[in-house]
Write a protein that holds these residues in place. Sequence first.
Motif, PDB file in Angstrom:
ATOM      1  N   HIS A   3     -11.323  -1.806  -2.138  1.00  0.00           N
ATOM      2  CA  HIS A   3     -10.282  -0.822  -2.429  1.00  0.00           C
ATOM      3  C   HIS A   3      -8.984  -1.386  -1.885  1.00  0.00           C
ATOM      4  O   HIS A   3      -8.881  -1.655  -0.705  1.00  0.00           O
ATOM      5  CB  HIS A   3     -10.627   0.497  -1.725  1.00  0.00           C
ATOM      6  N   VAL A  37     -14.689   0.977  -0.008  1.00  0.00           N
ATOM      7  CA  VAL A  37     -14.815   2.389  -0.351  1.00  0.00           C
ATOM      8  C   VAL A  37     -15.585   3.064   0.773  1.00  0.00           C
ATOM      9  O   VAL A  37     -16.587   2.544   1.264  1.00  0.00           O
ATOM     10  CB  VAL A  37     -15.539   2.555  -1.708  1.00  0.00           C
ATOM     11  N   TYR A  70      -7.889   8.253  -5.331  1.00  0.00           N
ATOM     12  CA  TYR A  70      -8.213   7.053  -4.559  1.00  0.00           C
ATOM     13  C   TYR A  70      -8.178   7.261  -3.050  1.00  0.00           C
ATOM     14  O   TYR A  70      -8.831   6.537  -2.309  1.00  0.00           O
ATOM     15  CB  TYR A  70      -7.256   5.912  -4.914  1.00  0.00           C
ATOM     16  N   GLN A 136     -12.487   5.396  -3.936  1.00  0.00           N
ATOM     17  CA  GLN A 136     -13.088   4.605  -5.008  1.00  0.00           C
ATOM     18  C   GLN A 136     -12.333   3.302  -5.196  1.00  0.00           C
ATOM     19  O   GLN A 136     -11.218   3.139  -4.732  1.00  0.00           O
ATOM     20  CB  GLN A 136     -13.160   5.401  -6.304  1.00  0.00           C
ATOM     21  N   GLU A 137     -12.964   2.400  -5.891  1.00  0.00           N
ATOM     22  CA  GLU A 137     -12.389   1.078  -6.137  1.00  0.00           C
ATOM     23  C   GLU A 137     -11.152   1.194  -7.020  1.00  0.00           C
ATOM     24  O   GLU A 137     -11.116   1.991  -7.952  1.00  0.00           O
ATOM     25  CB  GLU A 137     -13.434   0.197  -6.811  1.00  0.00           C
ATOM     26  N   THR A 138     -10.141   0.382  -6.692  1.00  0.00           N
ATOM     27  CA  THR A 138      -8.907   0.352  -7.468  1.00  0.00           C
ATOM     28  C   THR A 138      -8.207  -0.985  -7.237  1.00  0.00           C
ATOM     29  O   THR A 138      -8.338  -1.561  -6.161  1.00  0.00           O
ATOM     30  CB  THR A 138      -7.959   1.507  -7.065  1.00  0.00           C
TER      31      THR A 138
END
Length: 163
Positions: A3, A37, A70, A136-138
């Motif tokens: 992340h 995350v 996020y 969450q992944e971003t």
Amino acid sequence: MSHRLFLSAAALLLAAQHASAQTINLSFTPPAPIVQVGDAVEVQLLVIASGLTAVEFSGLDALLDYDPSYLALLGVDNGLAAEPWLASSFLTDPDGINSSLSDGNALYTALCSPGSPATAPPSGAIVTTFRFLALQETPGTTLSLLPSLGTYGVTEVYDYHTA
């Protein structure tokens, strides 16, 4: 899963109507460039005098803006704060900005004890540490300061010497 969190590069310049006409800048320290995350993300809010001498102030309001898909705002940690704040929190406000801290906007307030001004030195001082949870992944997300929100919500540093 990674992340990434990128902070907005724009610092707000806030006039603290001081006799010296110096301003106090608000800025963030960058967090770790990559977090997992579920990790906590810590971002410090700094006050920095624009001139060569320190500026006294009585408190501040800072309007945070972030993407709640996020980041989840967990609260503040004053363990590294340069001042012993009378109040340092997300207080109730007339616009209802803090009625939910999970919507991507929050109004942070720091207030000094009466008769004891806070100081913004040219080298900077930590006001507080904001704590977030990486959800969450971003490839990247932004934390920024809004100049205003609602009718009364503003990002502002309050001058200690105003009568």
